[in-house]
Design an enzyme around this catalytic site. Structure first.
Site, PDB file in Angstrom:
ATOM      1  N   ARG A 205       0.852  -1.184   0.000  1.00  0.00           N
ATOM      2  CA  ARG A 205       0.000   0.000   0.000  1.00  0.00           C
ATOM      3  C   ARG A 205       0.888   1.235   0.000  1.00  0.00           C
ATOM      4  O   ARG A 205       1.970   1.253   0.587  1.00  0.00           O
ATOM      5  CB  ARG A 205      -0.923   0.024   1.230  1.00  0.00           C
ATOM      6  CG  ARG A 205      -2.062  -0.983   1.191  1.00  0.00           C
ATOM      7  CD  ARG A 205      -3.071  -0.658   0.092  1.00  0.00           C
ATOM      8  NE  ARG A 205      -4.244  -1.524   0.109  1.00  0.00           N
ATOM      9  CZ  ARG A 205      -4.365  -2.641  -0.587  1.00  0.00           C
ATOM     10  NH1 ARG A 205      -3.345  -3.057  -1.339  1.00  0.00           N
ATOM     11  NH2 ARG A 205      -5.483  -3.349  -0.540  1.00  0.00           N
ATOM     12  N   GLU A 231      -4.827   6.934  -4.658  1.00  0.00           N
ATOM     13  CA  GLU A 231      -5.188   6.348  -5.956  1.00  0.00           C
ATOM     14  C   GLU A 231      -6.649   6.666  -6.272  1.00  0.00           C
ATOM     15  O   GLU A 231      -7.489   6.632  -5.375  1.00  0.00           O
ATOM     16  CB  GLU A 231      -4.987   4.827  -5.918  1.00  0.00           C
ATOM     17  CG  GLU A 231      -3.544   4.408  -5.732  1.00  0.00           C
ATOM     18  CD  GLU A 231      -3.398   2.893  -5.572  1.00  0.00           C
ATOM     19  OE1 GLU A 231      -4.389   2.168  -5.844  1.00  0.00           O
ATOM     20  OE2 GLU A 231      -2.322   2.437  -5.173  1.00  0.00           O
ATOM     21  N   HIS A 248      -1.239  -0.536  -9.792  1.00  0.00           N
ATOM     22  CA  HIS A 248      -1.844  -1.373  -8.753  1.00  0.00           C
ATOM     23  C   HIS A 248      -2.423  -2.658  -9.347  1.00  0.00           C
ATOM     24  O   HIS A 248      -3.602  -2.981  -9.177  1.00  0.00           O
ATOM     25  CB  HIS A 248      -2.922  -0.600  -7.993  1.00  0.00           C
ATOM     26  CG  HIS A 248      -3.203  -1.180  -6.634  1.00  0.00           C
ATOM     27  ND1 HIS A 248      -3.684  -0.430  -5.594  1.00  0.00           N
ATOM     28  CD2 HIS A 248      -3.063  -2.438  -6.130  1.00  0.00           C
ATOM     29  CE1 HIS A 248      -3.851  -1.189  -4.526  1.00  0.00           C
ATOM     30  NE2 HIS A 248      -3.470  -2.422  -4.831  1.00  0.00           N
TER      31      HIS A 248
END
Length: 350
Positions: A205, A231, A248
């Site tokens: 993360r 994000e 991601h």
């Protein structure tokens, strides 16, 4: 039982046969209207689950087809007696493959200085990465103090041990719980102690690595990341600084996506006392020509430089991030390209 599910999730029909009825949503703004008279919301990590989304609805379960749960407001759901179902471990192999693909690219560019590696977070993902790097004879430092307090057979290294590593792989869950919060773990003080040329691969993360501290770091650290703060509104400066930057997708192999749906389905069927259904699986890919080294094989399956260049050259970074993430749906787990005997020749590949 009525389910509202993200339309991008695969294998829903086989995973949720009658007595389930599945309705699909394609965009988050469709959810408030579609959620009426639904019992289950089945989502991905891109959806923030909180009171604003769920107010005036009477759902019984929130199911997330992902390992991470930091997009869920646990106190709110608990206050509403809404059960939470996750898919922890579903993408561990996929993320390990991603790390290996990054290493393959970095090694071809002669950017790896040594074989001392630190792994931050030894959950299911970190453990898979450990297995790969250990088989490839890396010298390993394993950092997970919370695990050491739960498991007396595990001994965590110290933060100071990590400062001597040539490579750091970040796989911790994002949390702020004392005494070992992962939030901003890799901060200014941490970064300035690293060896010049140290590689950080962050497939966990964004909040674990302090992006501002990284941007203002004077020494030469190579940052490879799949995750970011805020994000999809990611910082263009991080994209510019990163050696590798991807949208991601580390855990987004086809096998991981199908596994996530299957894990959630099993948990829900078990909670309701229902027998498990037959689950769909992705088609097997072609076999690879094994007359290559591990780097060529890994990069022929997935090369992170392609999405890196797309992000670095994007005009609208947020839009590019979302588009690239949505379109990342053709990658298989590395082991599916080989038979069991062949994979033994390539310990990093699985």
């Amino acid at each position: 039982m009525n389910i509202l599910a993200d339309a991008l999730l695969p294998g829903l029909d086989s995973a949720f046969p009658p007595p389930f009825t599945v309705t699909l949503y394609h965009k988050a703004d469709e959810i408030p209207e579609l959620l009426h008279y639904k019992d289950v919301l089945l989502c991905r990590s891109t959806l923030k689950i909180n009171g604003d989304l769920l107010k005036n609805h009477q759902i019984k379960f929130v199911a997330t087809a992902t390992s991470g749960t930091d997009h869920i407001d646990f106190p709110f759901l608990e206050s509403q007696n809404i059960s939470i179902i996750d898919a922890k471990g579903c993408n561990a192999i996929s993320v390990a493959d991603y790390v290996v693909a990054c290493l393959a690219y970095l090694d071809k560019q002669q950017l790896i200085q040594g074989k001392t590696a630190g792994i931050i977070g030894l959950g299911q993902v970190g453990t898979k990465v450990y297995e790969r790097l250990n088989a490839a004879e890396f010298q390993l430092c394993l950092y997970d103090p919370p695990k050491a307090t739960r498991d007396t057979s595990f001994q965590s290294c110290s933060l100071e041990d990590l400062f001597e590593c040539d490579l750091l792989c970040v796989h911790a869950e994002l949390h702020s719980d004392a005494p070992y919060p992962s939030l901003n773990l890799i901060n200014r003080d941490f970064l300035k102690e690293l060896k010049p040329g140290c590689i950080i691969i962050n497939a966990s993360r964004g909040g674990i690595v302090n992006e501002e501290a990284l941007l203002h770091l004077g020494s030469a650290i190579l940052y490879c990341t799949d995750v970011y703060n805020n994000e999809p509104h990611i910082d263009s400066r991080i994209v510019s600084k990163a050696t590798l930057c991807t949208p991601h997708i580390a855990g987004h192999s086809l096998e991981a996506k199908f596994a996530a749906v299957a894990i959630v389905s099993r948990k829900l069927h078990q909670m309701l006392g229902l027998p498990y259904p037959q689950f769909a699986t992705p088609e097997k890919p072609y076999r690879l020509n094994e007359n290559s080294d591990w780097r060529e094989l890994a990069l022929s399956i997935y090369n992170p430089i392609h999405e890196t260049l797309e992000l670095k050259h994007a005009g609208n970074l947020s839009s590019a991030f979302l588009t690239l993430r949505k379109n990342h749906h053709h990658r298989h787990d590395f082991t599916t390209y080989f038979d069991s005997d062949s994979i033994k020749k390539y310990p990093l590949l699985g």
